[in-house]
Structure formats: structure tokens, C-alpha cells
Design an enzyme around this catalytic site. Structure first.
Site, PDB file in Angstrom:
ATOM      1  N   ARG A 341       0.818  -1.396  -0.193  1.00 46.23           N
ATOM      2  CA  ARG A 341       0.362   0.196   0.355  1.00 46.23           C
ATOM      3  C   ARG A 341       0.444   1.330  -0.117  1.00 46.23           C
ATOM      4  NH1 ARG A 341      -4.741  -2.672   3.994  1.00 46.23           N
ATOM      5  NH2 ARG A 341      -5.289  -3.443   2.044  1.00 46.23           N
ATOM      6  N   HIS A 485      -6.122  -0.215  -7.125  1.00 45.53           N
ATOM      7  CA  HIS A 485      -5.024  -1.304  -6.410  1.00 45.53           C
ATOM      8  C   HIS A 485      -4.830  -1.350  -4.858  1.00 45.53           C
ATOM      9  CE1 HIS A 485      -1.554  -1.912  -9.554  1.00 45.53           C
ATOM     10  NE2 HIS A 485      -1.515  -2.668  -9.099  1.00 45.53           N
ATOM     11  N   GLU A 486      -4.341  -2.596  -4.424  1.00 44.52           N
ATOM     12  CA  GLU A 486      -3.848  -3.067  -2.903  1.00 44.52           C
ATOM     13  C   GLU A 486      -4.604  -2.529  -1.594  1.00 44.52           C
ATOM     14  OE1 GLU A 486      -2.173  -4.981  -2.707  1.00 44.52           O
ATOM     15  OE2 GLU A 486      -1.170  -4.744  -4.758  1.00 44.52           O
ATOM     16  N   GLY A 487      -6.316  -2.459  -2.354  1.00 43.93           N
ATOM     17  CA  GLY A 487      -7.706  -2.244  -1.332  1.00 43.93           C
ATOM     18  C   GLY A 487      -8.294  -0.613  -1.803  1.00 43.93           C
ATOM     19  N   GLN A 492     -10.536   1.111   2.364  1.00 50.40           N
ATOM     20  CA  GLN A 492      -8.403   2.143   3.034  1.00 50.40           C
ATOM     21  C   GLN A 492      -9.325   3.244   3.977  1.00 50.40           C
ATOM     22  OE1 GLN A 492      -6.031   1.698   2.901  1.00 50.40           O
ATOM     23  NE2 GLN A 492      -6.223   0.449   1.193  1.00 50.40           N
TER      24      GLN A 492
END
Length: 635
Positions: A341, A485-487, A492
Site C-alpha cells: 500500500r 490497487h491493494e484495497g 482504506q
């Protein structure tokens, strides 16, 4: 942000020149990094700590020099090439699909691996350089700016780092070591076609085969994974997949929710206990490629595990080795995801800065329009450069404030990583807690605002910006993925408001507020910063007030209904703090023009950006439920 700015070469808008502004702009990035690393974050003082005792500013600079050179020579010239010549598949001799990539991609990865940067932060005994993470993050910034889709090495490093934290000594020696030395690459396999980001719905199954295998308890996996970056290629001799799968319960059925989710090493090609290839292909096959809007140079795949096309020992099922304890897969995987992240935030930032440099270059050379005088525009006067128009300057200043502010935030987070690992016990604990709170911001704020910077870069170019003759349209396409990407943003935001600001009885939020207040008190000692200090103090008070109001009823559905506006406001307050803290730095390395740029970006942020938090926090404080209460049929 600081340091002398080299003269920029003017350019025309012809196809094939897309990489050139980045090559010229590397020096701008280097001067900014030098200011942030040494004048603001005192990176050279880290050499006084035992782990970094063999380093100095000279060795740190040598690493930056090497990465800048590789990025300039092996990455930047091919950024447009890898965008237009996407990965494609062909039938391999064994009947499987294999991926074909441009030779430039192979050469770039080989140069990066040869530099030793894959093992930059590792122990000397493990073939590493024992570099501070701060220096590693700064050095990798060059690759993100030169070509983000070539420079996607983050998953290999994150994969290996996870194994160093949770793997057995044998797993570290066999798998992590070969990723660090560049022989193998690594992936993370979480998402599935039917589940997306909902990891509790993972359906990939893992059944124990041999509990005594020297590489770890050996399982057979069956299932499908999607959105796997680097999932198939021939740039390395092996690929180490880290795969989330569920171990069945006593009744043989998969348990609901996150129960039973475990983590497994699933190599593309099987290896022995010493890390040598056995010549046996694992039962992992490429099902197809995802064709993306951006990041086109990075292979993104659908993978099938255990479909029986390559049965091992005559049995279907991909061979995998358990990492950590059964049922603790998410705990292990989040070690890798948190690193990823921060890396995604840096990727977004570098794309934002790349667009800024390109649009600044264009605005300084493109003649268009005439200035507005007392009697309006005088058509008899010659046209002026775009940068002489007020609205162009507004868009340039917004990009500068977003990109350089985000870079400072991410390097601050990298400095916290070093503090967590090498500081005093008290400092390490504070760094850990601050990272918990700041990680959702470090990923989400650059992803949103540096994407907006790329949009502004297109706007400055006008119609040309929407064509492939200029690089800014590619930067926007590449950056659009980073909000996912990545959450995603929503994930978040729920992490921030639903967990991070509440953890340890709110101690992390209180710690951040204390750091901000310390900057406020210092800034009040300078007349030119006093008004901004007062504004920041009030803004942080609003964040604390909105946090209490969101949770006033104790109902998560009400508190989290406006988690994204809360995160947007929170991020703006954090960036306002970063900009004010930068304003306190005095440096002989800053030219008069660089000082003016620093002050101008801060002034822009406080005048144009910080006031936005009132609208965002208003819906949070009221626990506004318009979106959740609207009947589905009304949509």
C-alpha cells in the site's frame, strides 16, 4: 522543490518522444529527494545506528546515483513501448500458455536485479546491503517516474519480506533468498473471480498431503485466482506465488468467513530442499490475461491452481507449502499488503510528478492566447506562453502541491519504518502506531490527488493532451489503477475510521495530533507561518470532533456511512501538516526560486485545499444517511 533547476529542452508533439521529458526531469526529482532526505528527514544521521554503521551520505548518494542511471537508461526510453506492445500469449512446447514481453522489459528487470536493490534492506549475511528503508524508498522513486509498468518489482520484494517475517528458516533460504538475488520473482494471489476484495469468500481449497516435508507442511491446492500481477512470464527461472486458500473443517467443508484461511507458497516450478529446480512443473496454469487501461507493461493474469493439466506425481492439485500457522493466512498476508500500500502511494505520486513535469515543460514553451489587460485582450500583441495565464498557473501549482506533498508524506512514512526497526523502544512503538494510522492515507491520498494532477496535466495540454503524441494521457491511464490497487478507497476509509483511529483507545490519533501540535507551536514562531499554523490547529480539532461525532451512537453503519469523506478530510489535514513542517526547514541547498516554489505550494494548499475539509466533515458529523437510505429502485 529545492536545488537548482536545469534548463529544459523544448519539444514538439511527435510520436516517440514520450519518454524524453522524464529523462530531463530526473535531475529535478534528485534535487527534491536530496532536500527531503537530508534537510528535512536527516537521513544521514541514520548512519549513526548500529544496523547502518557501514553507511554514510556518500553510500546513500551512490545508491541514488545507480538507480537514477538505470531508470534513465533502461526504463524511461521504453515507457511508451511497453504501453503499446502489451503482453501477449502463445502456446509453449508443453501445451501451456506462456507470456511474451518486449525485450526491453527483460533488460530493465535484469539491470534492476543486478543492482542489488531487490535485497537493499536485508542483512549482509543474506546478501543484502542493510540500507535504511528511507533510502530504498527514495531510490525506487526513480523507477516509478521513469516507467511504472516496467518498474513493478514491489511484489517480489514484498513477497520475500513476508517470508522473512513469517516463513521457516528453510523457506527463507530456498524461496526468499532466490527472490532477493533475482533468480526468481514473486506474486501475491488473493482475489478470486467470484470474490474480488471480499477475502472471506475465498473458495480456493488446500488439503494436507505431507506434514513432514522439509519445505513446510505440503498441501494440494485447487482454485482460481485473478488480478495477479506478474503471474506468468519468462523473465526469471521461477515464480513464487503466495496464495490464500482455505483448509477444510473437520467435516471436509470450507468454513464460512475468514476461518481456515491460510497462506501457502506455490512455486511455478517445483524445487528441492536446497532450492534447486527439479524439472517438474507445478499444477499452476495461466488461464488468460487481463487487458488493462494502464500499467500495460505489467503482466496481469488469471491463474488456475490444480486443474490437472500438469499433475504432480500423477495427482491433480498444485503443490503448496504452508507459511505460518493454519488459519493465520490473513495475518501473514497483511504484512505484505501494508508494504504494497505504501508502494502504491509512491507509484501514484511518481506518476503525478511525471505529469507535472511534462505539463510544466509544455506550458513554458507553448504559445497561445494573450494576457488580459485593462482594456481586455489586444489581438495586435503577440501570443504569450501558457504559463503566463493565471488558470494555467493554478493547475500547475495544484500539481506541485499534490505531488511534492505526497512524496514528502511517503518518505516520512518510510522514515517511520526505520524508526520502528532501529529506534529506541519508545520511539519504535510510536513509529509503529503512527504507521498504522497513516498507512491508509499514504495509499489513498496520493492515489486520488495525484490522479487529479494527471487530469490537470492533460487539461494544460488542451486537445494535444488527449492524444498519444504526448505522454500525459498515459500517465493518467497508469495512475487510475492506483485508487483500486491493494484495497479500494472505500476499504482504506473503513480501515481508517473503523479501526485505525480507534485502536488502543485512540492512542494513535492522539499521537498524530501531538505531532501536528508540535509543528503548530514551532510555526507560530515565524510570522509568515503563523496564520497557517492557526488553520492547521483548527483543522486537526475538526478531525477529532468529527471522529467523536461519527461514533457518537456506537452504530458502525452510521459511523462508516461517510468513511470516504472522512478519509479525504483526514488526508488533507495530514498533508497540510507536512507542508507546514516543510516550511520550517532552512537549507543552504535551496535556491531562491526553490524557496519561492516551496512557499507557493504551501500557500496554495492552505488557500485552495484545506478549506475543503468543512464540506467533507459536515456529512461525517451529521452521520448523513442519504446514500444508504435511498431505496434501490430510486437509483
Amino acid at each position: 522543490m529545492c536545488g537548482p533547476t536545469p534548463a529544459r529542452a523544448s519539444r514538439s508533439g511527435h510520436e516517440g518522444l514520450g519518454a524524453h521529458p522524464i529523462i530531463h526531469a530526473m535531475a529535478d526529482l534528485r534535487s527534491t529527494l536530496d532536500f527531503l532526505l537530508y534537510d528535512w528527514l536527516a537521513a544521514d544521521t541514520l548512519a549513526g545506528r548500529p544496523r547502518f554503521a557501514e553507511h554514510s551520505r556518500e553510500t546513500f548518494d551512490a545508491v541514488l546515483d545507480t538507480c537514477e542511471r538505470i531508470a534513465r537508461e533502461k526504463y524511461a526510453p521504453f515507457n511508451r513501448l511497453v504501453d503499446t506492445e502489451e503482453p501477449r500469449t502463445e502456446i509453449a512446447p508443453d501445451g501451456s500458455l506462456r507470456v511474451v514481453l518486449p525485450q526491453a522489459t527483460h533488460a530493465a528487470r535484469a539491470a534492476y536485479a543486478a543492482s542489488g536493490m531487490l535485497a537493499a534492506a536485508q542483512d549482509y549475511e543474506f546478501g543484502g546491503m542493510q540500507l535504511p528503508y528511507l533510502v530504498e524508498a527514495a531510490a525506487n522513486a526513480f523507477f516509478g517516474k521513469a516507467s511504472i509498468s516496467i518498474g513493478a518489482n514491489l511484489l517480489t520484494v514484498g513477497n520475500a519480506n513476508l517470508l522473512m517475517a513469517h516463513g521457516t528458516p528453510r523457506q527463507q533460504q530456498v524461496f526468499a533468498a532466490n527472490e532477493f538475488n533475482g533468480r526468481w520473482t514473486g506474486t501475491m494471489c488473493l482475489s478470486e473471480p467470484q470474490a474480488g476484495s471480499s477475502l472471506s469468500d475465498v473458495a480456493t481449497r488446500a488439503v494436507l498431503e505431507d506434514a513432514s516435508d522439509p519445505l513446510g507442511p505440503r498441501y494440494r491446492l485447487r482454485g482460481n485466482k485473478m488480478w495477479i500481477s506478474g503471474g506468468e512470464h519468462e523473465m526469471a527461472e521461477n515464480i513464487v506465488h503466495l496464495v490464500l486458500a482455505k483448509i477444510p473443517g473437520p467435516d471436509g467443508q470450507l468454513m464460512p468467513g475468514v476461518k481456515g484461511i491460510s497462506l501457502f507458497i506455490v512455486p511455478k516450478k517445483l524445487v528441492d530442499a536446497q532450492g534447486q529446480l527439479t524439472g517438474v512443473r507445478n499444477d499452476v496454469t495461466l488461464a488468460g490475461l487481463n487487458h488493462k487501461l494502464g500499467w500495460r507493461g505489467t503482466t496481469n493474469t488469471l491463474l488456475n491452481f490444480g486443474e490437472g493439466k500438469f499433475p504432480v506425481d500423477g495427482q491433480p492439485g498444485a503443490v503448496g507449502y504452508l507459511v505460518g500457522q493454519p488459519g493465520e493466512g490473513l495475518k501473514c498476508m497483511f504484512h505484505m499488503m501494508n508494504e504494497a500500500r505504501i508502494a502504491i502511494g509512491m507509484a501514484a505520486t511518481m506518476l503525478g510528478l511525471a505529469g507535472y513535469e511534462a505539463s510544466l515543460d509544455y506550458a513554458k514553451t507553448r504559445l497561445q492566447g494573450r494576457p488580459v489587460g485593462a482594456g481586455g485582450k489586444d489581438a495586435s500583441q503577440p501570443p504569450v506562453r501558457l504559463i503566463e495565464h493565471a488558470d494555467i498557473r493554478r493547475m500547475l501549482l495544484a500539481q506541485k502541491a499534490y505531488g511534492e506533498g505526497a512524496l514528502a508524506l511517503l518518505l516520512y512514512c518510510a522514515r517511520l519504518v526505520d524508526e520502528q526497526h532501529t529506534g529506541t523502544p519508545e520511539a519504535a512503538d510510536e513509529a509503529r502506531l503512527l504507521l498504522e494510522v497513516l498507512t491508509p492515507i499514504a495509499k489513498s491520498w496520493p492515489s486520488e490527488n495525484c490522479l487529479e494532477a494527471n487530469s490537470l496535466a492533460i487539461q494544460i495540454h488542451g486537445g494535444y493532451g488527449y492524444t498519444r503524441d504526448f505522454p500525459v494521457e498515459q500517465y493518467w491511464r497508469d495512475n487510475r489503477l492506483n485508487m483500486i490497487h491493494e484495497g479500494t478507497h472505500g476499504i482504506q476509509a473503513m480501515d481508517l475510521l473503523g479501526r485505525k483511529v480507534l485502536m488502543e483507545q485512540g492512542r494513535g490519533l492522539a499521537l498524530l495530533a501531538g505531532r501536528i501540535q508540535a509543528t503548530v507551536e514551532r510555526a507560530r514562531g515565524q510570522a509568515d507561518l503563523r496564520a497557517d499554523a492557526d488553520a492547521l490547529e483548527a483543522a486537526m480539532g475538526r478531525i477529532q470532533q468529527a471522529t467523536r461525532a461519527a461514533w457518537a451512537t456506537g452504530q458502525p453503519a452510521e459511523a462508516l456511512a461517510n468513511a470516504v469523506p472522512y478519509m479525504q478530510a483526514f488526508g488533507h489535514v495530514v498533508l497540510a501538516w507536512i507542508w507546514l513542517d516543510l516550511g520550517l526547514v532552512s537549507s543552504a541547498s535551496k535556491t531562491e526560486a526553490a524557496c519561492a516554489g516551496l512557499a507557493g505550494a504551501r500557500a496554495y494548499f492552505y488557500c485552495y485545499e484545506l478549506p475543503k475539509i468543512d464540506a467533507w466533515l459536515g456529512v461525517v458529523e451529521r452521520r448523513e444517511m442519504i446514500c444508504t437510505r435511498l431505496p434501490e429502485e430510486a437509483f
